[in-house]
Scaffold this motif. Structure first.
Motif, PDB file in Angstrom:
ATOM      1  N   THR A 250       0.854  -1.181   0.000  1.00 54.24           N
ATOM      2  CA  THR A 250       0.000   0.000   0.000  1.00 54.24           C
ATOM      3  C   THR A 250       0.895   1.238   0.000  1.00 54.24           C
ATOM      4  O   THR A 250       2.109   1.136   0.190  1.00 54.24           O
ATOM      5  N   ASP A 260      -9.258  -6.192   0.300  1.00 51.68           N
ATOM      6  CA  ASP A 260      -9.218  -4.846  -0.278  1.00 51.68           C
ATOM      7  C   ASP A 260      -8.909  -4.908  -1.777  1.00 51.68           C
ATOM      8  O   ASP A 260      -9.463  -4.145  -2.581  1.00 51.68           O
ATOM      9  N   LEU A 261      -8.039  -5.839  -2.146  1.00 58.77           N
ATOM     10  CA  LEU A 261      -7.661  -6.010  -3.553  1.00 58.77           C
ATOM     11  C   LEU A 261      -8.872  -6.453  -4.378  1.00 58.77           C
ATOM     12  O   LEU A 261      -9.129  -5.934  -5.463  1.00 58.77           O
ATOM     13  N   ASP A 263     -12.039  -6.001  -3.577  1.00 56.45           N
ATOM     14  CA  ASP A 263     -13.003  -4.891  -3.604  1.00 56.45           C
ATOM     15  C   ASP A 263     -12.632  -3.872  -4.685  1.00 56.45           C
ATOM     16  O   ASP A 263     -13.499  -3.372  -5.401  1.00 56.45           O
ATOM     17  N   GLU A 264     -11.336  -3.596  -4.789  1.00 58.93           N
ATOM     18  CA  GLU A 264     -10.869  -2.655  -5.809  1.00 58.93           C
ATOM     19  C   GLU A 264     -11.143  -3.203  -7.211  1.00 58.93           C
ATOM     20  O   GLU A 264     -11.547  -2.463  -8.122  1.00 58.93           O
ATOM     21  N   GLY A 265     -10.947  -4.513  -7.380  1.00 63.26           N
ATOM     22  CA  GLY A 265     -11.242  -5.162  -8.661  1.00 63.26           C
ATOM     23  C   GLY A 265     -12.712  -5.020  -9.025  1.00 63.26           C
ATOM     24  O   GLY A 265     -13.055  -4.747 -10.183  1.00 63.26           O
ATOM     25  N   LYS A 267     -14.743  -2.655  -8.055  1.00 66.29           N
ATOM     26  CA  LYS A 267     -14.995  -1.242  -8.363  1.00 66.29           C
ATOM     27  C   LYS A 267     -14.551  -0.921  -9.796  1.00 66.29           C
ATOM     28  O   LYS A 267     -15.287  -0.314 -10.574  1.00 66.29           O
ATOM     29  N   ARG A 268     -13.342  -1.391 -10.143  1.00 61.75           N
ATOM     30  CA  ARG A 268     -12.784  -1.095 -11.475  1.00 61.75           C
ATOM     31  C   ARG A 268     -13.603  -1.775 -12.583  1.00 61.75           C
ATOM     32  O   ARG A 268     -13.818  -1.196 -13.643  1.00 61.75           O
ATOM     33  N   GLN A 271     -16.799   0.087 -13.226  1.00 58.20           N
ATOM     34  CA  GLN A 271     -16.527   1.322 -13.989  1.00 58.20           C
ATOM     35  C   GLN A 271     -16.385   1.009 -15.475  1.00 58.20           C
ATOM     36  O   GLN A 271     -16.896   1.750 -16.325  1.00 58.20           O
ATOM     37  N   PHE A 316      -4.189  -3.185 -12.481  1.00 60.60           N
ATOM     38  CA  PHE A 316      -5.594  -3.289 -12.879  1.00 60.60           C
ATOM     39  C   PHE A 316      -5.813  -2.714 -14.273  1.00 60.60           C
ATOM     40  O   PHE A 316      -6.615  -3.239 -15.045  1.00 60.60           O
TER      41      PHE A 316
END
Length: 455
Positions: A250, A260-261, A263-265, A267-268, A271, A316
Motif C-alpha cells: 500500500t 481490499d484487492l 473490492d478494488e477489482g 470497483k474497477r 466502472q 488493474f
C-alpha cells in the motif's frame, strides 16, 4: 490473507481443477501455519488484552493489527518473549487454556479465509501443522531408529543425502521442540503412507525451493519416498510486484489485504462496464454477474497467463484491457459466441439432437483452421501436466479466440436482408460456434474464470 497468499491460492486451485478434469483423485490440502512461535505470541497477548477470554469470546476484528501488536511486544519486551515461548510449549503439551486461546484465534482467521475462498470460488481442505503434532513424534522416532539423526550442538539434525553436504534439516531443537523441517517430514510421510498418494504437489513460492529440495532428498534417503513409484513436484512461483517494480504494498508501505484487492477489482470492473453502457442494457443481476466475472477473472488470469516462475507486475489497468491476451478479451469473445445461436432465432440448446440432423461441414479455410485449433485441447492439457505450467492453457484460450474472430469475420453464420430479417441460418457454422464455446467453457473452468452469457 494478503496479496502474498494470492498466487498459491489461484495456482493451486487451477492445478487441482486441471488434474481432476484428467480424472485424477485429488486431495486439496491447505497447509496452514497454525502452530509455533507466532501462536505463542498471540496467546500471551490475548491473555493480557482479554483476560476473560475463557468465558467471553474476545472481539478481535483485525487479526493483522492484533498480530502486529504482539510482534512489537515480542521484539521489545524480554519478559513477554519468555512468556510467549512458554505458551508454545503449553500449546504443544495440550494445556486446556492455551488450546482454548489457540482455537479462538484460529476461528477468527478461518472466518476471514472462508470469505475470500467463497469470493474466488476456491475449494480446499484445512490441515494445519497442528494436525501433524503426534506424527512429528513418530517421525522423529522413525528417523532415530534408522540411525539418520546426528547430534549437533544440542540439536538433532539430518543430512539430506549420504554425502553430508549442503544444509542439514533440524529435526529436534536443543530445547526439545520441533521445526518446519520436522512437520514437513511428518507431512510427507503421512501423505505417502496414510493418504497413499502417488503424486505430491507443493504450491509454494520460489523462496522455498532449497527447503523443499532438501525435504524431498531426505524423504528419499529415509525410504519414505520412492522416486520410482512417487512423483513429487514443487510448483514454485515468483512474487507479485507493484507498478513501480517493487514488492506490491500500500502507499503507507503495508501489505495489501486480499479483501481490499478484490473490492478494488469489483470497483474497477463496474466502472468499465458502465463506460460501455452495459448498466443500461443488463438487468441488475446480470450486471453484478458480469462485474464479478470481470473482477475476479482478470485477477486470476493475469496471474496464470505468465510463466509462474517469473515475478509479475500487478496492474488493474493492464488486466482490464479488452485487447490482447487478457481475461476481458476472452470473456467478451465468449459472450459474443454465445449470442450467435441466441440471435439465430432457433433453439440450439439440445445439441445432441441437432447433431443427428446437421452435419458439420468444413469447406472454408477459416472453418478448417478453427476446427483444427479446437482439437489441440487434449494435447495442451497433457502439456500443462508435464511441469504444471498453466500459461500454456491461457495461450491456447487466446489462440482459440483470435482464430474464432478470423472465422466469424470471414464466414456468415446468420444472413440477413437489408431490412435486418434473417434469410438463412448456417447450422453447421453455428454448431462450430457452440463447439468453440464448449471448449472455452472447459478451459475457463480450469483457470477459475466464470463466464457469463451476457456482458
Amino acid at each position: 490473507m494478503h496479496v502474498g497468499h494470492l498466487r498459491s491460492t489461484i495456482i493451486g486451485e487451477s492445478v487441482c481443477r486441471l488434474l481432476e478434469f484428467l480424472q485424477h483423485d485429488v486431495i486439496r490440502i491447505n497447509h496452514l501455519g497454525d502452530w509455533g512461535t507466532q501462536f505463542g505470541m498471540l496467546i500471551a497477548h490475548l491473555e493480557d488484552r482479554f483476560p476473560n477470554y475463557l468465558n467471553e469470546s474476545p472481539p478481535i476484528s483485525d487479526l493483522q493489527l492484533f498480530y502486529k501488536e504482539s510482534k512489537k511486544r515480542f521484539d521489545e519486551d524480554e519478559e513477554f518473549k519468555k512468556r510467549a515461548y512458554s505458551r508454545v510449549v503449553s500449546l504443544q503439551k495440550g494445556v486446556p487454556n492455551s488450546i482454548k486461546a489457540w482455537e479462538l484465534i484460529c476461528n477468527v482467521s478461518r472466518k476471514e479465509f472462508q470469505t475470500i475462498y467463497e469470493r474466488l470460488d476456491i475449494s480446499i481442505q484445512e490441515r494445519g501443522e497442528s494436525f501433524y503434532q503426534s506424527r512429528m513424534l513418530s517421525v522423529v522416532e522413525y528417523l532415530r531408529g534408522k540411525g539418520l539423526l546426528e547430534k549437533d550442538e544440542g540439536r538433532e539434525i539430518m543430512w539430506p543425502d549420504d554425502s553430508k553436504t549442503g544444509i542439514p534439516l533440524t529435526i529436534v531443537k536443543s530445547d526439545g521442540g520441533f521445526t518446519y523441517d520436522t512437520s514437513d517430514m511428518a507431512a510427507i510421510r503421512h501423505r505417502i503412507e496414510e493418504e497413499l498418494c502417488d503424486w505430491l504437489i507443493y504450491v509454494v513460492d520460489s523462496g522455498q525451493s532449497t527447503h523443499f529440495h532438501t525435504i524431498f532428498k531426505a524423504a528419499e534417503r529415509s525410504a519414505i519416498l520412492n522416486p520410482r513409484t512417487h512423483r513429487v513436484d514443487h510448483v514454485q512461483f515468483g512474487v507479485v510486484l507493484g507498478e513501480d517494480g517493487k514488492k506490491f504494498k500500500t502507499r503507507s508501505g503495508d501489505t495489501v489485504k486480499l479483501a481490499d484487492l478484490l473490492d478494488e477489482g469489483m470497483k474497477r470492473s463496474l466502472q468499465q462496464l458502465e463506460s460501455r453502457g452495459r448498466d443500461k442494457i443488463l438487468t441488475p443481476q446480470e450486471l453484478t454477474d458480469a462485474q464479478e466475472s470481470l473482477a475476479y477473472g482478470c485477477i486470476k488470469y493475469s496471474d496464470l497467463c505468465h510463466n509462474r516462475i517469473s515475478d509479475y507486475i500487478f496492474s488493474f489497468d493492464k488486466m482490464l484491457e479488452d485487447r490482447g491476451n487478457t481475461a476481458v478479451y476472452l470473456l467478451y469473445t465468449y459472450t459474443r459466441i454465445c449470442s450467435i445461436a441466441r440471435n439465430s432465432g432457433e433453439d440450439f440448446s439440445n445439441l445432441s439432437e441437432i447433431l443427428k440432423k446437421v452435419k458439420i461441414e468444413l469447406a472454408h479455410e477459416k472453418e478448417w483452421k478453427l476446427a483444427k485449433t479446437l482439437l489441440k485441447l487434449h494435447d495442451i492439457l497433457i502439456k500443462c501436466t508435464k511441469e504444471l505450467f498453466l500459461h500454456f492453457l491461457c495461450e491456447f484460450c487466446y489462440e482459440v479466440c483470435t482464430v474464432f474472430t478470423e472465422f466469424y469475420d470471414s464466414c456468415y453464420c446468420i444472413e440477413k436482408n437489408k431490412l435486418g430479417e434473417i434469410i438463412e441460418v448456417n447450422h453447421s457454422r453455428i454448431l462450430l460456434c457452440e463447439a468453440t464455446a464448449a471448449v472455452l467453457r472447459q478451459c475457463f473452468y480450469i483457470l477459475g474464470l466464470k463466464p457469463v452469457s451476457k456482458m
